[in-house]
Design an enzyme around this catalytic site. Sequence first.
Site, short mmCIF file in Angstrom:
data_model
loop_
_atom_site.label_atom_id
_atom_site.label_comp_id
_atom_site.label_asym_id
_atom_site.label_seq_id
_atom_site.Cartn_x
_atom_site.Cartn_y
_atom_site.Cartn_z
N PHE A 1 0.89 -1.07 0.13
CA PHE A 1 0.19 -0.01 0.01
C PHE A 1 0.80 1.26 0.12
O PHE A 1 1.90 1.40 0.74
CB PHE A 1 -0.88 0.24 1.29
N ASP A 2 0.53 2.12 -0.74
CA ASP A 2 0.89 3.64 -0.53
C ASP A 2 0.36 4.00 0.78
O ASP A 2 -0.74 3.43 1.06
CB ASP A 2 0.68 4.35 -1.83
N LEU A 3 0.83 5.25 1.29
CA LEU A 3 0.36 5.79 2.67
C LEU A 3 -0.73 6.92 2.29
O LEU A 3 -1.94 6.73 2.58
CB LEU A 3 1.37 5.86 3.46
N ASP A 4 0.21 8.15 1.91
CA ASP A 4 -0.57 9.42 1.85
C ASP A 4 -1.70 9.37 0.70
O ASP A 4 -1.36 8.88 -0.56
CB ASP A 4 0.36 10.60 1.42
N ASP B 1 -2.58 5.69 -5.02
CA ASP B 1 -3.47 6.75 -5.54
C ASP B 1 -2.71 7.62 -6.70
O ASP B 1 -3.19 8.76 -7.12
CB ASP B 1 -4.03 7.72 -4.64
#
Length: 218
Positions: free
Chosen positions: A7-10, A163
Amino acid sequence: MIQTILFDLDGTLIDTNPLILKSFEHTLSYYYPDRTFTQAELLPFIGPTLEKSFSEMNADQWKEMVAFYRSYNIAMHDALVLEYPGVLDGLRQLKQQGYKMAVVTSKSRRVALQGIELFGLTHLFDAVIAADDVTEEKPAVEPFEKAMALLGATREETIMVGDNDTDIHGGKNAGLKTVAVGWAIKGRPYLEALQPDVIIDSMEQLGDWIEAENAKAD
């Protein structure tokens, strides 16, 4: 069979967009007091590293600008970071279902961990790969390969969820299936242009998609 989720975070797991936009506004208004930046002008800054964004903008002062940004960003972090509805509960559900999960982010480890700890998510992730941990950030393959190595995962069983273009292009570069989150601030047409394997509108939908993909692999 998909067993591992990166997963990306932001902008993917936690809503840091208000914090990021405010931090850029604060920094740019200081260094460019005679210019006003619109949100549309600030959006391209979301995704790339601070070093890349500021060095391309101001070759002479970029290091100073990065430090100025980070000082404000850290100070305001807990006040401005928000939850996405259903995302954190969805993460916990995926963990209960036995998926190995890691965060792959282009932000510093210190601030990444601050965000993860803010919402009590530390125990959900088997690894966190931050900008400090690699020599080349997303969309280079190094962060993805390092995460998979730490988790003992192969590219065939791993997906990348994010995202931004750095997430989707980076995942593709690493040979992974890619998932874009429909709540991305840059909007659905932007996500569609990246051509991920799927765009999801909820974490529940992510779980359903993984199950469907695994059923096809049986």
